[in-house]
Structure formats: C-alpha cells, structure tokens
Motif scaffolding. Structure first.
Motif, PDB file in Angstrom:
ATOM      1  N   GLU A  92       0.840  -1.196   0.000  1.00 17.74           N
ATOM      2  CA  GLU A  92       0.000   0.000   0.000  1.00 17.74           C
ATOM      3  C   GLU A  92       0.878   1.250   0.000  1.00 17.74           C
ATOM      4  O   GLU A  92       2.096   1.173   0.105  1.00 17.74           O
ATOM      5  CB  GLU A  92      -0.928  -0.006   1.219  1.00 17.74           C
ATOM      6  CG  GLU A  92      -1.950  -1.132   1.220  1.00 17.74           C
ATOM      7  CD  GLU A  92      -3.043  -0.947   0.181  1.00 17.74           C
ATOM      8  OE1 GLU A  92      -3.200   0.190  -0.298  1.00 17.74           O
ATOM      9  OE2 GLU A  92      -3.728  -1.931  -0.146  1.00 17.74           O
ATOM     10  N   PHE A  93       0.226   2.407  -0.067  1.00 16.98           N
ATOM     11  CA  PHE A  93       0.954   3.667  -0.198  1.00 16.98           C
ATOM     12  C   PHE A  93       1.777   4.004   1.045  1.00 16.98           C
ATOM     13  O   PHE A  93       2.912   4.455   0.946  1.00 16.98           O
ATOM     14  CB  PHE A  93      -0.046   4.790  -0.484  1.00 16.98           C
ATOM     15  CG  PHE A  93       0.589   6.127  -0.748  1.00 16.98           C
ATOM     16  CD1 PHE A  93       1.316   6.348  -1.912  1.00 16.98           C
ATOM     17  CD2 PHE A  93       0.484   7.158   0.160  1.00 16.98           C
ATOM     18  CE1 PHE A  93       1.910   7.570  -2.168  1.00 16.98           C
ATOM     19  CE2 PHE A  93       1.067   8.396  -0.083  1.00 16.98           C
ATOM     20  CZ  PHE A  93       1.783   8.596  -1.250  1.00 16.98           C
ATOM     21  N   SER A  94       1.215   3.780   2.227  1.00 18.92           N
ATOM     22  CA  SER A  94       1.905   4.133   3.466  1.00 18.92           C
ATOM     23  C   SER A  94       2.472   2.890   4.143  1.00 18.92           C
ATOM     24  O   SER A  94       2.057   1.756   3.875  1.00 18.92           O
ATOM     25  CB  SER A  94       0.945   4.848   4.430  1.00 18.92           C
ATOM     26  OG  SER A  94      -0.078   3.980   4.865  1.00 18.92           O
ATOM     27  N   VAL A  95       3.421   3.132   5.040  1.00 21.51           N
ATOM     28  CA  VAL A  95       4.030   2.038   5.794  1.00 21.51           C
ATOM     29  C   VAL A  95       2.988   1.352   6.670  1.00 21.51           C
ATOM     30  O   VAL A  95       2.939   0.114   6.751  1.00 21.51           O
ATOM     31  CB  VAL A  95       5.192   2.567   6.659  1.00 21.51           C
ATOM     32  CG1 VAL A  95       5.727   1.465   7.565  1.00 21.51           C
ATOM     33  CG2 VAL A  95       6.307   3.119   5.779  1.00 21.51           C
ATOM     34  N   GLY A  96       2.141   2.138   7.334  1.00 18.15           N
ATOM     35  CA  GLY A  96       1.135   1.566   8.228  1.00 18.15           C
ATOM     36  C   GLY A  96       0.166   0.660   7.504  1.00 18.15           C
ATOM     37  O   GLY A  96      -0.171  -0.425   7.990  1.00 18.15           O
ATOM     38  N   ALA A  97      -0.312   1.095   6.336  1.00 20.88           N
ATOM     39  CA  ALA A  97      -1.254   0.278   5.572  1.00 20.88           C
ATOM     40  C   ALA A  97      -0.594  -1.016   5.098  1.00 20.88           C
ATOM     41  O   ALA A  97      -1.199  -2.093   5.149  1.00 20.88           O
ATOM     42  CB  ALA A  97      -1.780   1.074   4.380  1.00 20.88           C
ATOM     43  N   ILE A 204      10.860  -2.940   1.885  1.00 16.99           N
ATOM     44  CA  ILE A 204      10.999  -1.894   0.867  1.00 16.99           C
ATOM     45  C   ILE A 204      10.223  -0.650   1.261  1.00 16.99           C
ATOM     46  O   ILE A 204      10.689   0.480   1.071  1.00 16.99           O
ATOM     47  CB  ILE A 204      10.539  -2.427  -0.505  1.00 16.99           C
ATOM     48  CG1 ILE A 204      11.497  -3.499  -1.001  1.00 16.99           C
ATOM     49  CG2 ILE A 204      10.431  -1.298  -1.522  1.00 16.99           C
ATOM     50  CD1 ILE A 204      11.104  -4.117  -2.324  1.00 16.99           C
ATOM     51  N   SER A 205       9.026  -0.846   1.838  1.00 18.24           N
ATOM     52  CA  SER A 205       8.201   0.297   2.228  1.00 18.24           C
ATOM     53  C   SER A 205       8.861   1.139   3.309  1.00 18.24           C
ATOM     54  O   SER A 205       8.753   2.373   3.295  1.00 18.24           O
ATOM     55  CB  SER A 205       6.837  -0.203   2.712  1.00 18.24           C
ATOM     56  OG  SER A 205       6.006   0.867   3.107  1.00 18.24           O
ATOM     57  N   ASN A 273      -6.033   4.543  11.639  1.00 22.02           N
ATOM     58  CA  ASN A 273      -5.948   3.084  11.688  1.00 22.02           C
ATOM     59  C   ASN A 273      -4.596   2.605  11.175  1.00 22.02           C
ATOM     60  O   ASN A 273      -3.944   1.754  11.792  1.00 22.02           O
ATOM     61  CB  ASN A 273      -7.078   2.482  10.852  1.00 22.02           C
ATOM     62  CG  ASN A 273      -7.043   0.961  10.840  1.00 22.02           C
ATOM     63  OD1 ASN A 273      -6.693   0.324  11.835  1.00 22.02           O
ATOM     64  ND2 ASN A 273      -7.389   0.377   9.715  1.00 22.02           N
ATOM     65  N   PHE A 274      -4.143   3.171  10.052  1.00 24.33           N
ATOM     66  CA  PHE A 274      -2.843   2.777   9.506  1.00 24.33           C
ATOM     67  C   PHE A 274      -1.712   3.195  10.448  1.00 24.33           C
ATOM     68  O   PHE A 274      -0.741   2.454  10.630  1.00 24.33           O
ATOM     69  CB  PHE A 274      -2.627   3.420   8.141  1.00 24.33           C
ATOM     70  CG  PHE A 274      -3.631   2.992   7.101  1.00 24.33           C
ATOM     71  CD1 PHE A 274      -4.236   1.754   7.170  1.00 24.33           C
ATOM     72  CD2 PHE A 274      -3.975   3.842   6.051  1.00 24.33           C
ATOM     73  CE1 PHE A 274      -5.167   1.352   6.220  1.00 24.33           C
ATOM     74  CE2 PHE A 274      -4.892   3.447   5.094  1.00 24.33           C
ATOM     75  CZ  PHE A 274      -5.492   2.209   5.185  1.00 24.33           C
ATOM     76  N   ALA A 275      -1.837   4.387  11.056  1.00 23.32           N
ATOM     77  CA  ALA A 275      -0.781   4.874  11.943  1.00 23.32           C
ATOM     78  C   ALA A 275      -0.623   3.979  13.167  1.00 23.32           C
ATOM     79  O   ALA A 275       0.482   3.854  13.712  1.00 23.32           O
ATOM     80  CB  ALA A 275      -1.093   6.306  12.379  1.00 23.32           C
ATOM     81  N   SER A 276      -1.713   3.357  13.617  1.00 22.49           N
ATOM     82  CA  SER A 276      -1.629   2.498  14.800  1.00 22.49           C
ATOM     83  C   SER A 276      -0.796   1.244  14.542  1.00 22.49           C
ATOM     84  O   SER A 276      -0.348   0.593  15.495  1.00 22.49           O
ATOM     85  CB  SER A 276      -3.040   2.101  15.251  1.00 22.49           C
ATOM     86  OG  SER A 276      -3.692   1.328  14.254  1.00 22.49           O
ATOM     87  N   TRP A 277      -0.595   0.877  13.266  1.00 18.62           N
ATOM     88  CA  TRP A 277       0.234  -0.288  12.944  1.00 18.62           C
ATOM     89  C   TRP A 277       1.710   0.071  12.849  1.00 18.62           C
ATOM     90  O   TRP A 277       2.566  -0.818  12.871  1.00 18.62           O
ATOM     91  CB  TRP A 277      -0.202  -0.886  11.597  1.00 18.62           C
ATOM     92  CG  TRP A 277      -1.531  -1.564  11.615  1.00 18.62           C
ATOM     93  CD1 TRP A 277      -2.716  -1.062  11.173  1.00 18.62           C
ATOM     94  CD2 TRP A 277      -1.816  -2.886  12.101  1.00 18.62           C
ATOM     95  NE1 TRP A 277      -3.718  -1.980  11.347  1.00 18.62           N
ATOM     96  CE2 TRP A 277      -3.191  -3.103  11.917  1.00 18.62           C
ATOM     97  CE3 TRP A 277      -1.039  -3.885  12.669  1.00 18.62           C
ATOM     98  CZ2 TRP A 277      -3.808  -4.296  12.275  1.00 18.62           C
ATOM     99  CZ3 TRP A 277      -1.658  -5.073  13.036  1.00 18.62           C
ATOM    100  CH2 TRP A 277      -3.023  -5.266  12.841  1.00 18.62           C
ATOM    101  N   GLU A 278       2.024   1.335  12.727  1.00 18.94           N
ATOM    102  CA  GLU A 278       3.398   1.737  12.434  1.00 18.94           C
ATOM    103  C   GLU A 278       4.285   1.698  13.681  1.00 18.94           C
ATOM    104  O   GLU A 278       3.815   2.008  14.788  1.00 18.94           O
ATOM    105  CB  GLU A 278       3.405   3.149  11.834  1.00 18.94           C
ATOM    106  CG  GLU A 278       2.753   3.233  10.470  1.00 18.94           C
ATOM    107  CD  GLU A 278       2.704   4.643   9.921  1.00 18.94           C
ATOM    108  OE1 GLU A 278       2.430   4.810   8.724  1.00 18.94           O
ATOM    109  OE2 GLU A 278       2.919   5.581  10.705  1.00 18.94           O
ATOM    110  N   PRO A 279       5.550   1.362  13.498  1.00 15.24           N
ATOM    111  CA  PRO A 279       6.492   1.449  14.632  1.00 15.24           C
ATOM    112  C   PRO A 279       6.834   2.912  14.909  1.00 15.24           C
ATOM    113  O   PRO A 279       6.432   3.815  14.170  1.00 15.24           O
ATOM    114  CB  PRO A 279       7.714   0.679  14.112  1.00 15.24           C
ATOM    115  CG  PRO A 279       7.653   0.853  12.633  1.00 15.24           C
ATOM    116  CD  PRO A 279       6.185   0.889  12.266  1.00 15.24           C
TER     117      PRO A 279
END
Length: 476
Positions: A92-97, A204-205, A273-279
């Motif tokens: 996906e476009f962002s790291v979180g997604a 890669i992301s 939601n995506f940000a909550s997955w990110e380190p």
C-alpha cells in the motif's frame, strides 16, 4: 450523366472519410496531450506517488525471481505464485497500511493453516464416509463465525482483511487436503511464500523513502484547523465590508479552503488506523495517541459546519442592515478575528508539537466579545428596529458565539493531545519557527500535506512576544 453522378458520389464519400479521419487524428492528439498533462500534474502534486509506483515494481521484480531462478523454484514449485499475489494485494501507499495488511495476511494464514491441518486430521478419524461430511461442517462453521465477526466495527476496522484471508486459507487447505495427502507441505509452502512476499513489501516500504500515515494524519489535522482560522480571520471584514476593496480570487480561495475539511472524516479514520500499525518513527514514538487526533478532527469538523453556515450568511439574499451592523459589528469582528487567530495558533502548535498556550489569550478575547454580544442581544435596543432587519445580524451573532465555544473545545482537546503525546516546550524564538514553517517544502497528496522533518522538529518559546498575525497559510 449517371457516370458523372456516380463519380461525384465517390469523390464526396472519400472526401468526407478523409475529413473524419483527420478529425479523429486531431482529437487523438488533443486527448494524448491532455492525458500527458494530467499524468505530469499527478506526479507534481505528490512526487511520493511516483516513488511508490517504483517501489511496487521493485518488490514484484524481486519476488518474481522465485520463478526465474530454478533453485528457488524447485523449493516452492507453483506455490511461488502466492509471493507475487501477496505483493500485489499487500503493498500500500503508506508504511502503516502495508504493515497492517502484511501482518493480517501472515497471522491469518498461520492460524488458518494450523486449524485446517487439525480439522483434516480430525476428519480422518471419522472414516472415508464421514471425512467429507465433517470437513464440510468445519468449513461451514468457520466461514459463518468469521463472516459474522467481520460485522463488529472494531474488528472490521483493523482485522477485516485478516478475517477474509482466514476464511480463504482454511477453506483451501481443508478442501485440497481431502484430495492431497501432503497437506502439511501445502500449508508450509503457502505460509512461507506469503511471509516472503509480505516481508519484501514491508522492508521496501520502510527502507526506501517511507511514507508514514501518522505523519500525514498529523499534518492533515493541523492544515485543516489552519483553514478554519483563515476563514474566520477574513470573515468579519468580508461580512461587514470594511476593507473597501473588491474580493480577489486568492481571498476567495482562502475563505473557501475549509470546504475540503467537511468530508475528511473517512480519510482521518483510515490514516489513524494505519498509523496504529506503524512502529515509532521520527518524532512519533510507539503507541503515540493517534485516537486523540480523531477527537481533535471531530471537534474541528463541528466548527467547520458552523463556518459553512457563516459562509451561507455571506451569500444570503437578505443582508444585515446598516443600522444593525453598527451595533454588532465590533463584537462580531472581534469574535471572528480572535477565534481565527486562536485556531491558527493551535494549528501551529500541532505542526511544531509544542503546548498550545499561545492560543489562550485569543480565546479569552473571543469569549469576552461573546459575553458582550450576549448582553447586547438581551438588551432592549432592538424594540424599535424592524424584526426582518434584526434576524440576519442576530443569526450571525449566534453562530459566532457557537464558533467561540467550539474553538475553546478544540483548544482543550489539543491541550490533552499535547499532554498525552508529551509535546515539549521550545527554546527558539517564535518568529524563527514561523519562518521555518513558511519555507517548508509541501507535498500535495489529495488532501494531505507533508512538511519537511526539519520544519516539524522546530520549537516554540512560550514566553516569546513576537507578532503572530503574519503567518502564511498553507493550502492544498
């Protein structure tokens, strides 16, 4: 004569056909040029889109080596196609997604594979006749339960894709295991290729020009609040026509900039939601309070709805009379101007991640003006004025009082965010920070704006008395 007519018809036919062909060629050229311009504009609006496309191409090229390289292909056979499929659906476009989808797919495959193997061995105990019946019951049971769980909002927001993959993997392993005795090998190969594809996407992301959903959410909320401040700063002069000049297109764009905020709820929820997955990354540590950004965004959107009503008053057929305007002008202008300044200070505080104490004086001034207008509305000066002349002005006063209340609530929520996220007080002068924010390179990503890391790392001095009215607004 007949030959002449036939010759003329043929000449006219070929002439008309040639003209039609020339018109098609010209139209094709115009469409091609227009498509090229759109592609160029899309890339210029957000160069990250071009980089993302290159990253996806690189990931697919790397996992395709499982087919091109014979030693790798001999270890996975046809199941190597799952690595390619994983890259296509996970990247996906962002790291979180990307990370969220990758973890969902990997964990769902692992759990479904384990349960599928267990269901297969349990079904074997029931004999040749009972095995397909029991396998069919297990497939029905897990599909029913998993599908029902997808209706829960909390599970759907974060794990919907994982539940979908769980249903698919369990069904495939259970069904294929009935005809193939190497069910453990099938599950192992499928899990291995999915993990390889998912890991390739995530690495890669993160490594190559990462796009952080949390940073986009942070900048989006700040930008939207700043748009509200821009409108309120210019509303008083525009409504009471104090500037004595015609409105230019740039002023109109600033006044209407808030409209993009009205329908941003879905994008904010997705980014959170995506940000909550990110380190942890940059200035955003692990377990950063992303949900508080949604709270700030909701309160700011409520304020935007009031501003939409004020914008309607600007274009209303019945305008405030000069008699009423003289009475309410000062208080309304003060409420609008001070609320706008407060919102822009709050937006700046979010951008540079400092406590929003600089907005408190403006909020107090706006509250004082709101108190004055309430007292004025309760007085008896309206008895001798025609009611039709009073209504437009009173409507604006009422909405502005509500805007002041919403501004105070937004400030309180940003104070809470600053406390939970541990925004730190700054040491550099405020004027330097404002200049830094002004000169920051911005990337247009539909409705998300990205400010450089050096700008966002700037700091603000609480005791600075530098003028703050000259901050330049940033538009998407």
């Amino acid at each position: 004569m007949e030959v002449g007519y036939g010759s003329g018809d043929k000449t006219g036919f070929f002439t008309q056909g040639r003209r039609s062909l020339e018109a098609l060629i010209v139209q094709f050229k115009v469409k091609t040029v227009e498509l090229a311009r759109n592609i160029k504009k899309l890339g210029q609006d957000d160069p990250r889109r071009v980089i993302h496309s290159l990253k996806v191409g690189l990931a697919l090229t790397l996992v395709s080596t499982f087919y091109y390289c014979q030693p790798l292909y001999s270890n996975f056979d046809e199941t190597a196609i799952w690595a390619i499929m994983t890259v296509v659906v996970v990247f996906e476009f962002s790291v979180g997604a990307t990370l969220g989808k990758g973890l969902n797919r990997g964990m769902a495959t692992l759990m479904a594979g384990g349960l599928g193997i267990g269901a297969h061995h349990l079904a074997n105990l029931s004999g040749h006749i009972g095995e397909p019946i029991l396998l069919g019951f297990f497939v029905f049971l897990q599909a029913t339960i998993s599908t029902f769980l997808r209706f829960f909002p909390t599970l759907k927001a974060r794990y919907d894709y994982g539940l979908l993959i769980f249903i698919l993997t369990f069904s495939m392993i259970s069904v294929s295991g009935y005809r193939d005795d190497e069910i453990l090998e099938i599950a192992h190969r499928r899990l291995s290729t999915i993990c390889i594809g998912g890991a390739t996407c995530v690495i890669i992301s993160i490594v190559i020009f990462p796009v952080w959903a949390g940073e986009d959410l942070h900048n989006l909320i700040a930008l939207n609040i700043e748009k509200l401040g821009n409108f309120l700063e210019g509303f008083g002069d525009e409504y009471f026509k104090r500037t004595g000049r015609e409105e230019c297109n740039e002023d109109k764009k600033i006044l209407e900039g808030y409209k993009s905020f009205l329908n941003s709820k879905t994008s904010e929820a997705s980014l959170a939601n995506f940000a909550s997955w990110e380190p942890g990354h940059g200035r955003f540590p692990f377990r950063h309070p992303w949900k508080l950004y949604l709270k700030v965004g909701t309160l700011a959107r409520e304020c935007a709805y009031r501003i939409e009503a004020l914008n309607g008053c600007l274009n209303a057929d019945i305008q405030v009379s000069s008699e009423v305007s003289t009475i309410i002008q000062e208080a309304c202008t003060t409420m609008s101007l001070e609320s706008g300044k407060a919102l822009k200070e709050l937006a700046l505080a979010i951008k540079i991640m400092v406590p929003p104490s600089s907005a408190d004086p403006h909020i107090e001034n706006a509250k004082s003006a709101a108190k004055n207008i309430k007292s004025l509305l309760k007085s008896g000066i309206w008895e001798d004025i025609d009611l039709l002349k009073v209504i437009p002005g009173v409507t604006v006063c009422s909405i502005l009082v509500d805007v002041v209340t919403r501004t105070e609530e937004i400030a309180a929520s940003i104070h809470e965010l600053a406390s939970k996220a541990q925004f730190k007080s700054a040491e550099s002068p405020l004027s330097e920070q404002i200049q830094s924010v002004k000169s920051a390179p911005m990337v247009n990503c539909s409705h998300v704006i990205t400010v450089s890391e050096s700008t966002l790392a700037a700091s603000q001095s609480e005791s600075s008395s530098a003028p703050k009215d000259s901050k330049q607004s940033m538009e998407v």
